[in-house]
Motif scaffolding. Structure first.
Motif, PDB file in Angstrom:
ATOM      1  N   PHE A 184       1.039  -1.102  -0.128  1.00 29.83           N
ATOM      2  CA  PHE A 184       0.135  -0.110   0.129  1.00 29.83           C
ATOM      3  C   PHE A 184       0.878   1.175  -0.203  1.00 29.83           C
ATOM      4  O   PHE A 184       1.757   1.204   0.866  1.00 29.83           O
ATOM      5  CB  PHE A 184      -0.924   0.001   1.303  1.00 29.83           C
ATOM      6  CG  PHE A 184      -2.059  -0.962   1.085  1.00 29.83           C
ATOM      7  CD1 PHE A 184      -3.365  -0.538   0.659  1.00 29.83           C
ATOM      8  CD2 PHE A 184      -1.689  -2.226   1.628  1.00 29.83           C
ATOM      9  CE1 PHE A 184      -4.227  -1.645   0.441  1.00 29.83           C
ATOM     10  CE2 PHE A 184      -2.965  -3.181   1.478  1.00 29.83           C
ATOM     11  CZ  PHE A 184      -4.086  -2.787   0.893  1.00 29.83           C
ATOM     12  N   SER A 188      -2.644   5.771   0.487  1.00 29.19           N
ATOM     13  CA  SER A 188      -3.395   4.730   1.081  1.00 29.19           C
ATOM     14  C   SER A 188      -3.309   4.226   2.521  1.00 29.19           C
ATOM     15  O   SER A 188      -4.065   3.819   3.288  1.00 29.19           O
ATOM     16  CB  SER A 188      -3.081   3.273   0.458  1.00 29.19           C
ATOM     17  OG  SER A 188      -3.053   3.294  -1.157  1.00 29.19           O
ATOM     18  N   ARG A 197      -7.411   5.758   6.755  1.00 30.27           N
ATOM     19  CA  ARG A 197      -6.938   4.650   5.915  1.00 30.27           C
ATOM     20  C   ARG A 197      -6.022   3.722   6.443  1.00 30.27           C
ATOM     21  O   ARG A 197      -6.041   2.710   5.813  1.00 30.27           O
ATOM     22  CB  ARG A 197      -6.040   5.686   4.946  1.00 30.27           C
ATOM     23  CG  ARG A 197      -6.944   6.539   4.223  1.00 30.27           C
ATOM     24  CD  ARG A 197      -6.381   7.242   2.878  1.00 30.27           C
ATOM     25  NE  ARG A 197      -7.608   8.134   2.288  1.00 30.27           N
ATOM     26  CZ  ARG A 197      -7.171   8.965   1.341  1.00 30.27           C
ATOM     27  NH1 ARG A 197      -6.004   9.211   1.091  1.00 30.27           N
ATOM     28  NH2 ARG A 197      -7.998   9.789   0.990  1.00 30.27           N
ATOM     29  N   TYR A 220      -1.593  -2.001  -4.052  1.00 31.51           N
ATOM     30  CA  TYR A 220      -2.626  -1.156  -3.807  1.00 31.51           C
ATOM     31  C   TYR A 220      -2.250   0.382  -4.145  1.00 31.51           C
ATOM     32  O   TYR A 220      -1.270   0.803  -3.209  1.00 31.51           O
ATOM     33  CB  TYR A 220      -3.357  -1.361  -2.587  1.00 31.51           C
ATOM     34  CG  TYR A 220      -4.045  -2.544  -2.618  1.00 31.51           C
ATOM     35  CD1 TYR A 220      -5.450  -2.640  -2.579  1.00 31.51           C
ATOM     36  CD2 TYR A 220      -3.338  -3.935  -2.291  1.00 31.51           C
ATOM     37  CE1 TYR A 220      -6.120  -3.907  -2.684  1.00 31.51           C
ATOM     38  CE2 TYR A 220      -3.954  -5.212  -2.322  1.00 31.51           C
ATOM     39  CZ  TYR A 220      -5.280  -5.134  -2.362  1.00 31.51           C
ATOM     40  OH  TYR A 220      -5.900  -6.389  -2.332  1.00 31.51           O
ATOM     41  N   ASP A 268      -3.588   4.653  -5.248  1.00 35.40           N
ATOM     42  CA  ASP A 268      -4.822   5.648  -5.498  1.00 35.40           C
ATOM     43  C   ASP A 268      -5.258   5.671  -6.867  1.00 35.40           C
ATOM     44  O   ASP A 268      -6.301   6.790  -7.189  1.00 35.40           O
ATOM     45  CB  ASP A 268      -4.508   7.052  -4.936  1.00 35.40           C
ATOM     46  CG  ASP A 268      -3.212   7.620  -5.606  1.00 35.40           C
ATOM     47  OD1 ASP A 268      -2.651   6.827  -6.901  1.00 35.40           O
ATOM     48  OD2 ASP A 268      -2.735   8.765  -5.598  1.00 35.40           O
ATOM     49  N   SER A 318      -6.888   1.159  -3.635  1.00 36.34           N
ATOM     50  CA  SER A 318      -7.038   0.808  -1.822  1.00 36.34           C
ATOM     51  C   SER A 318      -8.298   1.484  -1.563  1.00 36.34           C
ATOM     52  O   SER A 318      -8.891   1.208  -0.501  1.00 36.34           O
ATOM     53  CB  SER A 318      -5.828   1.164  -1.218  1.00 36.34           C
ATOM     54  OG  SER A 318      -5.785   2.719  -1.111  1.00 36.34           O
ATOM     55  N   LEU A 319      -8.876   2.387  -2.271  1.00 36.55           N
ATOM     56  CA  LEU A 319      -9.575   3.184  -1.741  1.00 36.55           C
ATOM     57  C   LEU A 319     -10.966   2.772  -2.336  1.00 36.55           C
ATOM     58  O   LEU A 319     -12.191   2.967  -1.452  1.00 36.55           O
ATOM     59  CB  LEU A 319      -9.783   4.705  -2.298  1.00 36.55           C
ATOM     60  CG  LEU A 319      -8.258   5.199  -1.934  1.00 36.55           C
ATOM     61  CD1 LEU A 319      -7.905   6.623  -2.557  1.00 36.55           C
ATOM     62  CD2 LEU A 319      -7.979   5.455  -0.445  1.00 36.55           C
TER      63      LEU A 319
END
Ligand code: ADP
Ligand code: ASP
Ligand code: MG
Length: 240
Positions: free
Chosen positions: A7, A11, A17, A171, A173, A230-231
């Motif tokens: 990540f 993230s 987060r 992961y 954005d 990741s979002l």
């Protein structure tokens, strides 16, 4: 399955987060997967460290810059381990020194030479999620090194190769690799699949979504990379 999950800074930029990442990992952990989590520094922390150094001198020794850089990733991994603890899941954070992530001594742009696996394997065997600092290594004299900006991707791919992981998930954005930076080029198209050579070409042209060295290692070791957001929870992703 053994999964390496990486990540990036956005993230893990704040408490919410960090918990989001922890909860996503716990879903897999509860299904029985073993997880090695590689993390970057929070948000723009690495840039802030550069500003701090530049404030001291316009010509900082590279060895000391790397010593400073390593702090960023160490904050994230320890906070993440605390989040897992709070959620009642066993986890441990390890930095490059504790893993023994060996690199050459090319400070600021070091290359990984060998990753010792004993400690990671022991912690996984004990049922822990293992959280490893991205971007950093140590040279043969135990000095900290870093792999170049964006280098946590390379840590993740090298770990996946060394541990013979079943998957390596990156992961970030954005929800995958596009024909061009989707933040700049409005009509960039998401690529469902992309070959190593095409990805190398994109990263050589400056596509920061994957660190160039990570793609080279993935190609050499035949590691399939999955790039995901990741979002968003949606399983929109693509593979390399
Ligand atoms: P992380 O902190 O998760 O490592 P990065 O900022 O290093 O994230 O990489 C993700 C960014 O890469 C995206 O926000 C996007 O702006 C940029 N990017 C550049 N080229 C591409 C591309 N071809 N496809 C997807 N993202 C790209
Ligand atoms: N924190 C480092 C950087 O900002 C490494 C990474 O994010 O991959 O370059
Ligand atoms: Mg990156």
């Amino acid at each position: 399955m053994l999964k390496v999950k990486k990540f990036g800074g956005t993230s893990v930029a704040n408490k919410e987060r960090i918990y989001n990442v922890a909860n996503r990992c716990i879903e897999d952990y509860k299904r029985g997967d073993k997880i090695v989590l590689v993390l970057s520094a929070m948000g723009k922390h690495t840039d802030e460290l550069i500003s701090l150094a530049n404030d001291i001198s316009s010509n900082v020794p590279k060895r000391e810059m790397d010593m400073l850089f390593t702090v960023g990733e160490q904050i994230t991994v320890s906070l993440m381990a605390m989040a897992f603890d709070k959620l009642g899941v066993p986890a441990i954070s390890l930095n490059a020194f504790q893993v023994r992530m060996l690199t050459n001594d090319n400070y600021g742009d070091a290359s990984i030479e060998k990753i010792e696996t004993e400690r990671i394997k022991k912690e996984l065997e004990e049922g822990k999620i293992v959280i490893v600092t991205g971007f950093q290594g140590i040279d043969k004299n135990n000095n900290y090194t870093t792999l170049g900006r964006g280098g946590s991707d390379t840590t993740a791919v090298a770990l996946a190769a060394t541990l013979k992981a079943d998957t390596c998930e990156i992961y970030t954005d954005v929800d995958g690799v596009y024909t061009a930076d989707p933040r700049i080029v409005e009509n960039a198209i998401k690529l469902e699949n992309i070959s190593y050579d095409e990805m190398l070409e994109l990263s050589n042209l400056g596509a920061g979504v994957l660190h160039n060295k990570s793609v080279k290692i993935a190609k050499e070791c035949d590691i399939k990379l999955i790039v995901r957001s990741s979002l968003s929870k949606a399983e929109r992703n693509n593979s390399i």
